[in-house]
Design an enzyme around this catalytic site. Structure first.
Site, PDB file in Angstrom:
ATOM      1  N   ASP A 233       0.795  -1.227   0.000  1.00  0.00           N
ATOM      2  CA  ASP A 233       0.000   0.000   0.000  1.00  0.00           C
ATOM      3  C   ASP A 233       0.830   1.280   0.000  1.00  0.00           C
ATOM      4  O   ASP A 233       0.306   2.354  -0.276  1.00  0.00           O
ATOM      5  CB  ASP A 233      -0.934   0.012   1.218  1.00  0.00           C
ATOM      6  CG  ASP A 233      -0.177   0.014   2.549  1.00  0.00           C
ATOM      7  OD1 ASP A 233       1.064  -0.103   2.539  1.00  0.00           O
ATOM      8  OD2 ASP A 233      -0.831   0.114   3.608  1.00  0.00           O
ATOM      9  N   HIS A 234       2.125   1.193   0.302  1.00  0.00           N
ATOM     10  CA  HIS A 234       2.941   2.394   0.460  1.00  0.00           C
ATOM     11  C   HIS A 234       3.662   2.828  -0.815  1.00  0.00           C
ATOM     12  O   HIS A 234       4.025   3.997  -0.941  1.00  0.00           O
ATOM     13  CB  HIS A 234       3.994   2.177   1.555  1.00  0.00           C
ATOM     14  CG  HIS A 234       3.503   2.488   2.937  1.00  0.00           C
ATOM     15  ND1 HIS A 234       2.386   1.897   3.473  1.00  0.00           N
ATOM     16  CD2 HIS A 234       3.983   3.320   3.898  1.00  0.00           C
ATOM     17  CE1 HIS A 234       2.203   2.345   4.708  1.00  0.00           C
ATOM     18  NE2 HIS A 234       3.144   3.223   4.979  1.00  0.00           N
TER      19      HIS A 234
ATOM     20  N   ASP B  38       4.066  -0.916  11.420  1.00  0.00           N
ATOM     21  CA  ASP B  38       3.585   0.406  11.061  1.00  0.00           C
ATOM     22  C   ASP B  38       2.994   1.007  12.329  1.00  0.00           C
ATOM     23  O   ASP B  38       2.305   0.317  13.088  1.00  0.00           O
ATOM     24  CB  ASP B  38       2.521   0.324   9.961  1.00  0.00           C
ATOM     25  CG  ASP B  38       2.147   1.696   9.423  1.00  0.00           C
ATOM     26  OD1 ASP B  38       2.618   2.046   8.326  1.00  0.00           O
ATOM     27  OD2 ASP B  38       1.384   2.412  10.093  1.00  0.00           O
TER      28      ASP B  38
ATOM     29  N   ARG C 238      -1.318  12.461  10.178  1.00  0.00           N
ATOM     30  CA  ARG C 238      -0.110  13.250  10.427  1.00  0.00           C
ATOM     31  C   ARG C 238      -0.045  14.432   9.470  1.00  0.00           C
ATOM     32  O   ARG C 238      -0.483  14.354   8.327  1.00  0.00           O
ATOM     33  CB  ARG C 238       1.135  12.377  10.262  1.00  0.00           C
ATOM     34  CG  ARG C 238       1.184  11.323  11.362  1.00  0.00           C
ATOM     35  CD  ARG C 238       2.556  10.735  11.555  1.00  0.00           C
ATOM     36  NE  ARG C 238       2.500   9.874  12.737  1.00  0.00           N
ATOM     37  CZ  ARG C 238       2.875   8.612  12.757  1.00  0.00           C
ATOM     38  NH1 ARG C 238       3.365   8.044  11.687  1.00  0.00           N
ATOM     39  NH2 ARG C 238       2.786   7.914  13.877  1.00  0.00           N
TER      40      ARG C 238
ATOM     41  N   SER D  51       6.186   7.675  12.533  1.00  0.00           N
ATOM     42  CA  SER D  51       6.068   6.326  12.001  1.00  0.00           C
ATOM     43  C   SER D  51       7.034   5.370  12.685  1.00  0.00           C
ATOM     44  O   SER D  51       8.093   5.765  13.167  1.00  0.00           O
ATOM     45  CB  SER D  51       6.352   6.329  10.495  1.00  0.00           C
ATOM     46  OG  SER D  51       5.470   7.181   9.815  1.00  0.00           O
TER      47      SER D  51
ATOM     48  N   ARG E 165       9.295   3.723  11.820  1.00  0.00           N
ATOM     49  CA  ARG E 165      10.249   3.576  10.737  1.00  0.00           C
ATOM     50  C   ARG E 165      11.557   2.980  11.246  1.00  0.00           C
ATOM     51  O   ARG E 165      12.424   3.666  11.762  1.00  0.00           O
ATOM     52  CB  ARG E 165      10.483   4.939  10.100  1.00  0.00           C
ATOM     53  CG  ARG E 165      10.887   4.888   8.657  1.00  0.00           C
ATOM     54  CD  ARG E 165      10.604   6.204   7.989  1.00  0.00           C
ATOM     55  NE  ARG E 165       9.170   6.417   7.833  1.00  0.00           N
ATOM     56  CZ  ARG E 165       8.624   7.576   7.503  1.00  0.00           C
ATOM     57  NH1 ARG E 165       9.381   8.619   7.310  1.00  0.00           N
ATOM     58  NH2 ARG E 165       7.329   7.692   7.364  1.00  0.00           N
TER      59      ARG E 165
END
Length: 756
Positions: free
Chosen positions: A95-96, A160, A448, A643, A645
């Site tokens: 999806d990213h 995520d 965000r 995030s 990340r």
């Protein structure tokens, strides 16, 4: 039938025994979150009571979810763990890596053309290790998880930060880094500090223009971006029972914006309705047999102040729409105050874009309520002033919404229907004119709104609000438009007023999709070959980080002293850099390029004390590494916010950073640093941040005595020969110190696997 129904049955089969045992051990009634946590102890039935905010606890989550950007690094690490199959049900969601530009069909094909190497890699790894694979276009991970995998009383981790979305269906769902996911997929314990508990009692019922989004926008305004750190936020009360499951998901999703470990609602009638509507009546039947266990004990609800570490009460009857922003999701402004506040702050009032979607607000209900406003614009002859962009949350939502005519009003307003993917929410938006960096305002239903987040323009003022408010403000074209009180002039010169939004919680004809986009793994993955080309720019097999040599780190240099807000976006940007998420060396070229250097107030310009020259952060880091000089990063409050990340930890590690010393950490980032074998430290005295100078040489005085609950001492030798000793706290326990000694948690897993 639900996915993994046997696993779900197994969770419920042991819930009663485990919760009852925990209640006896703890010696008091339990909150819902505690029931799930104690029911998922790695060692089984509870034998001790854990202290919130202090005890490290080993858990056994039921499943793992990964999105394509983070799955690359997670699976590259898992490939080194020596396992033939994941120990728990796991999924990958593409999806990213889909950029929003023209519209769904063209954008999706363009993404497949550009990222086929990555998609093929993820598909082959999924096949090899028994992982469910959701193809590009299937939908946004958290919406797909809510529709297919979330279940009341379960525990899930996901790579995520918005994994807590599943709390809308009563699940403890926590965002983590890829190394944590590897632990769980490898069948090992997953460690978490026992969270504190924040109770949010909702009274009354939403009405008019107010929506579930306004609940979390209010909470964000009250608690700020770090107010939920280390805590689970538990919502309850008559107001909670009145919300839809997807509305609850919205609230839980944005709990990430206050730093919360996760957020959760109890199982109720709305949960049951959603389970049945998404073809999971089997799960609903199971959950109905455990209703008392899928909520807090009645004593908790009767006297919540006795059982929560903090209690907030929100009256939904009085809640008006909010807009949070710009540049931070906790700057909350009620719509009735926006005219005054915007004027005082010189915020641009003309709204250029209204964006609806993202994992936060892309459900059938969200689209239907926003569509009711769009339809009014068409019916009342209004000319929409701003551009519209729509990202449906899943193919199931998109197909059903199109079937039911929900997308038609948006089409009538010339909206762009983007792919069922994250798109602008994560910076995957090729916005025309953004490169001019002109001052402008957008409104969106995302979670965000950090500077440069959506379109890369530092001068885009982004405001977070509900989908229906996005629609109203985009139609008006004014940030200070209040649909509750204000009128608009239509093309006939008539003054018209928008009516409050209406919508359907669930589709009356049921959900449908010709192809949801799911691909099950092959039965036997042993013959599946995973190919990573040596010269690939997108993928790179990982090499182990070096183990600690057992000596004090001496002669380290300051890489950067970050000033103010430094999120994972600042440490490892998304947007165009997403294409390198599977190639550690290439993506390391964006490391800390968005962080502001305290000494010159510029980004991506730091001093190389070996040459006396200034250069880009990654370049200076590589120069130090080549010279065998370790580096440290110094930061401010809530460092690593945003995030989950993992790259924001792996990249500095790859470039030779040995330690990160800050005033305070965001939870996930601190854990990610630990997992990658780095020192995650906080100033014992926050004022010591001011003592750090640009030309400092740093010596670790007592690292050889590294132990739990024992601060470390760092010596900062300044250019003039003077010195400052700085005490640095840490939260490492004995097991985490072993990660550091081994060079990373993964190194330890590989070592243990080799011994078996």
């Amino acid at each position: 039938m639900a996915f993994d129904i046997d696993m779900i049955k197994g969770v419920y089969s042991q819930m009663r025994e485990r919760v009852d045992a925990a209640r006896n051990v703890v010696g008091r009634p339990l909150t819902y979150s505690e029931k799930i946590l104690y029911a998922h102890l790695f060692d089984g039935v509870a034998t001790e009571a854990y202290t919130r905010g202090e005890s490290y606890v080993d858990f056994a989550p039921d499943r793992v979810a990964m999105q394509d950007a983070t799955a690359q690094m997670a699976l590259l690490q898992f490939m080194q763990a020596g396992k033939v199959k994941t120990a728990v049900p796991s999924t990958v969601h593409c999806d990213h890596l889909i950029q929003a530009k023209v519209g769904a069909k063209i954008d999706l094909q363009d993404a497949i053309n550009k990222s086929s190497e990555v998609f093929n890699f993820l598909e082959s790894v999924s096949n090899k290790y028994g992982i469910g694979f959701w193809r590009p276009g299937a939908g946004i991970i958290h919406q797909v998880v809510l529709e297919n995998y979330a279940f009341p009383g379960g525990m899930m981790i996901g790579t995520d930060s918005h994994t807590p979305n599943a709390g809308g269906l009563g699940m403890v769902a926590i965002g983590v880094g890829g190394a944590d996911a590897v632990d769980v997929m490898a069948g090992m314990a997953w460690e978490l500090k026992m969270p504190k508990l924040i109770g949010v009692k909702l009274t009354g019922k939403l009405n008019g223009w107010s929506s579930p989004k306004d609940v979390i926008l209010e909470v964000a305004g009250l608690l700020t971006v770090k107010g939920g750190t280390g805590a689970i936020v538990e919502y309850f009360g008559e107001g909670a029972e009145s919300l839809s499951a997807t509305g609850k998901g919205t609230i839980c999703n944005m709990g990430a914006e206050i730093g919360a470990t996760t957020s959760i609602f109890a199982y109720d009638d709305a949960s049951e309705r959603y389970l049945r509507a998404t073809d999971r009546s089997d799960v609903a039947e199971l959950a109905n047999g455990f209703r008392d266990y899928l909520r807090s004990d009645k004593e908790v609800y009767e006297n919540p102040e006795k059982y929560y570490d903090e209690l907030i009460v929100i009256d939904l009857d009085k809640l008006e729409p909010r807009l949070n922003g710009p540049f931070t999701p906790d700057l909350m402004t009620p719509v009735s105050k926006m005219k005054e506040v915007a004027g005082n702050n010189d915020w641009p009032l003309t709204v250029e874009w209204g964006l609806i979607g993202s994992c936060t607000n892309s459900s059938y209900e969200d689209l239907s309520r926003a569509a009711s406003i769009a339809k009014q614009a068409v019916d009342k002859g209004l000319v929409t002033k701003a551009s519209f962009g729509i990202n449906p949350g899943s193919e199931q939502v998109r197909y059903t919404a199109e079937r039911d005519g929900i997308l038609q009003p948006f089409n009538d307003l010339d909206a762009v229907i983007f792919t069922n993917a994250c798109g602008p929410c994560i910076g995957q938006w090729d916005r025309e004119g953004a490169d001019k960096e002109e001052k402008n305002t957008i409104v969106h239903s995302f979670n965000r709104n950090f500077k440069k987040r959506a379109d890369g323009n530092p001068n885009t003022y982004a405001f977070v609000t509900s989908p229906e408010m996005v629609a109203a403000i985009a139609i008006a074209g004014r940030l200070d438009f209040n649909p509750i009180t204000d009128t608009l002039t239509n093309k006939n010169g008539e003054e018209v007023k928008l009516d409050p939004p209406v919508g359907d919680e669930l589709p009356s004809k049921g959900f449908d999709a010709e192809d949801p986009g799911y691909q099950a793994p092959v039965e036997d993955g042993s013959t599946v070959e995973v190919v990573v080309k040596p010269d690939s720019e997108r993928l790179q097999l990982l090499e182990s980080f070096p183990a600690w040599n057992g000596q004090n780190i001496m002669g380290a240099k300051l890489l950067i002293k970050a000033y103010g807000k430094c999120t994972t976006d600042h440490i490892s940007m998304a947007g165009p850099w997403l294409r390198f998420r599977g190639h550690l060396d290439n993506i390391s070229n964006n490391t800390l390029t968005g962080a502001v250097n305290e000494f010159n107030q510029e980004t991506n310009k730091v001093k190389n004390t070996l040459t006396g020259e200034y250069g880009a952060v990654p370049d200076v880091a590589r120069a130090y590494k080549a010279a065998g000089v370790p580096t440290i990063v110094v930061g401010d409050e809530n460092y690593g916010e945003g995030s989950s990340r993992e790259h924001a930890a792996m990249q500095p590690r790859h470039l030779g950073v040995a330690a990160v010393l800050v005033r305070s950490f965001a939870r996930i980032h601190e854990t990610n640093l630990k997992k990658q074998g780095m020192l995650a430290l906080t100033f014992a005295n926050k004022e010591d941040y001011d003592k750090i100078q640009e030309d400092d040489t740093i010596n670790f005085i007592d690292l050889t005595e590294f132990a739990p609950n024992k601060p470390l001492t760092l010596e900062f030798v300044h250019a003039d020969g003077t010195k400052d000793l700085v005490k640095a706290n840490h939260t490492y326990n004995a097991a985490q110190i072993e990660w550091f000694k081994a060079g990373s948690a993964l190194n330890l897993i590989k070592k243990q696997q080799a011994q078996n």
